[in-house]
Design a protein around this motif. Sequence first.
Motif, PDB file in Angstrom:
ATOM      1  N   ASN A   1      11.242  34.980 -34.822  1.00 33.16           N
ATOM      2  CA  ASN A   1      10.879  34.112 -33.443  1.00 33.16           C
ATOM      3  C   ASN A   1      11.455  35.150 -32.424  1.00 33.16           C
ATOM      4  O   ASN A   1      10.894  35.099 -31.304  1.00 33.16           O
TER       5      ASN A   1
ATOM      6  N   SER B   1       8.632  30.975 -20.670  1.00 33.28           N
ATOM      7  CA  SER B   1       8.304  29.794 -21.254  1.00 33.28           C
ATOM      8  C   SER B   1       7.028  28.716 -20.695  1.00 33.28           C
ATOM      9  O   SER B   1       6.156  28.087 -21.400  1.00 33.28           O
ATOM     10  N   GLU B   2       6.972  29.008 -19.344  1.00 31.41           N
ATOM     11  CA  GLU B   2       6.231  28.295 -18.574  1.00 31.41           C
ATOM     12  C   GLU B   2       4.917  29.086 -18.460  1.00 31.41           C
ATOM     13  O   GLU B   2       3.706  28.520 -18.338  1.00 31.41           O
TER      14      GLU B   2
ATOM     15  N   ARG C   1       3.752  31.246 -20.754  1.00 31.11           N
ATOM     16  CA  ARG C   1       3.296  31.143 -22.179  1.00 31.11           C
ATOM     17  C   ARG C   1       3.696  30.001 -22.974  1.00 31.11           C
ATOM     18  O   ARG C   1       4.399  30.217 -23.926  1.00 31.11           O
ATOM     19  N   PRO C   2       3.243  28.611 -22.557  1.00 32.88           N
ATOM     20  CA  PRO C   2       3.617  27.437 -23.639  1.00 32.88           C
ATOM     21  C   PRO C   2       3.073  27.801 -24.909  1.00 32.88           C
ATOM     22  O   PRO C   2       3.682  27.018 -25.623  1.00 32.88           O
ATOM     23  N   ASP C   3       1.986  28.388 -25.067  1.00 40.98           N
ATOM     24  CA  ASP C   3       1.498  28.436 -26.608  1.00 40.98           C
ATOM     25  C   ASP C   3       2.737  29.102 -27.198  1.00 40.98           C
ATOM     26  O   ASP C   3       2.545  28.803 -28.474  1.00 40.98           O
TER      27      ASP C   3
ATOM     28  N   LEU D   1       5.872  29.255 -26.979  1.00 44.94           N
ATOM     29  CA  LEU D   1       7.122  28.228 -27.009  1.00 44.94           C
ATOM     30  C   LEU D   1       6.697  26.988 -28.099  1.00 44.94           C
ATOM     31  O   LEU D   1       7.426  26.828 -29.065  1.00 44.94           O
ATOM     32  N   ARG D   2       5.272  26.561 -28.197  1.00 44.29           N
ATOM     33  CA  ARG D   2       4.975  25.660 -29.174  1.00 44.29           C
ATOM     34  C   ARG D   2       4.940  26.351 -30.470  1.00 44.29           C
ATOM     35  O   ARG D   2       5.393  25.661 -31.650  1.00 44.29           O
ATOM     36  N   MET D   3       4.475  27.576 -30.664  1.00 43.45           N
ATOM     37  CA  MET D   3       4.724  28.241 -31.942  1.00 43.45           C
ATOM     38  C   MET D   3       5.891  28.571 -32.547  1.00 43.45           C
ATOM     39  O   MET D   3       6.132  28.488 -33.713  1.00 43.45           O
TER      40      MET D   3
ATOM     41  N   ASP E   1       8.632  26.424 -31.766  1.00 44.48           N
ATOM     42  CA  ASP E   1       9.111  25.257 -32.570  1.00 44.48           C
ATOM     43  C   ASP E   1       8.111  24.974 -33.885  1.00 44.48           C
ATOM     44  O   ASP E   1       8.952  24.389 -34.553  1.00 44.48           O
ATOM     45  N   LEU E   2       7.141  25.249 -33.843  1.00 44.85           N
ATOM     46  CA  LEU E   2       6.418  24.957 -35.200  1.00 44.85           C
ATOM     47  C   LEU E   2       6.918  26.060 -36.303  1.00 44.85           C
ATOM     48  O   LEU E   2       6.959  25.390 -37.465  1.00 44.85           O
TER      49      LEU E   2
END
Length: 482
Positions: free
Chosen positions: A43, A324-325, A327-329, A331-333, A335-336
């Motif tokens: 990450n 993070s704003e 590239r929110p994708d 950020l979700r990755m 978290d995943l």
Amino acid sequence: MLIAKLAYRNLGRNARRSLITGLALALSAALSIAYYGLVDGMNAGLVHSLTRFDLGHVQAHAPGYSVRGVLDLTLPEGDAALASIRNEPKVVSASGRLYAPALAGAGAHSTGVQLIGVEPRSERRVTELHNQLSAGQYLDDEPTPWPKARELSAEESAQDAQLTESESDKAAAEIEELPELGSERPAKPGDAAGAPSATGEPAALLRNALSPRPSRPPNVILGASLARVLGVNVGDELFLSAQAKDGSAEGIRARVAGIFRTGTTGYDRVRVYLHVADLGRLVHLEGRFHEIAALATSPDDAPLVAARLRDTLAPRGAEVRAWSELRPDILRMLDLNRAGGVLLAVIVFIVASLGVVNTMLMAVLERTRELGVLKAIGMSSGRLFAMIVTETAFLAVLGASAGTLLGLGLDLYLVRHGVDLGFITQGVSFAGVGMQPVVYGAVTPGGVLWPVAILSLVCVLASVYPALRAARMQPAVGMRET
């Protein structure tokens, strides 16, 4: 205290079985901690590749530029905005950028590219692209000297209007000479389309007066994939053609100073970097910025820095957003990935807990007579339940302690040496962001505490059934067991 003393002694009555169970728990904890460290490292590497090769931690644009990407949509008061961002306490450095689509050609090869004008001196402190060069060198700090443009005289303006009218007539004649759709008439050799232009040299002189060419080709750096498509190497020249802000076509010869390789296809295949002043002259946007990228003291500080700068720059007509704003994708990755780490740890510990259940159940069955005697002499069911759970807790503490030490050792190895995936691939890509084939680990508080907490919880839950069986035992029934 008595319960703890009895529980501790009971573990030592079958030391081999307790040791095997403790080792299983320790190994589970160590592997989970190491896996957490690897996920945290991946990450961190993903965020590093995203922010240090391109985005930075915070960016400022003119409103709507991120969506429309129009050439003349530059930041209002770009220099003042850049100074304000550099004065923010948690900003390490900031750099202005210009963007322009272009056509790059070299020899018989040509392709569409994205020109990116940067300030080399400050860009080196925002991104690490200069460390990704596979050949050549980075851009010079100083821009290429360009002669000053001048206004056209009245006679030249009249000549310009005449040439424009002549070219318009020629274009109309070419259209008239074109065969109709479905017609099989071939184009005639004397068609206007094949006639040489009579305006070439005079037009070039006028264009050079309005936008003179630089004294030498500006230096550019480009990605390894793009260099392979164009067939160029360090020292070669290529031709860049772009549309200027006023709609005119501009072209320039440029010299390849360096070739970079980031592992991200979107960067290595289409990007050409040059000095922001050179690109500004080429597309008639001198002194303007489409984007300001800033490096904060830490990626975690980016939201706070963006919020502060938003208060300052929004009244001046600038949009400020953290990575993070943007590239929110990603950020979700992240978290995943973290959720996947927790899920895997739970699965590993559930498997390990079966060993705990087996160990404690065997201990209860082997001591049925003893437990019956304890209840007969007055030990309550609750204290018997607590004794079995305490035995399990001791096993969990010993296993977690040894596993934590072993896991930290594995983490330190991963931090220093990493895992080289080069035998599988030359690079990995997540959501279009390339990473190096060597994946390094990272030591974080959560990466150590989460596996230990999950291990303790699963072990306590695993001891409930053996403890309940012991607590519900009738003294007379237990004492009859041999």
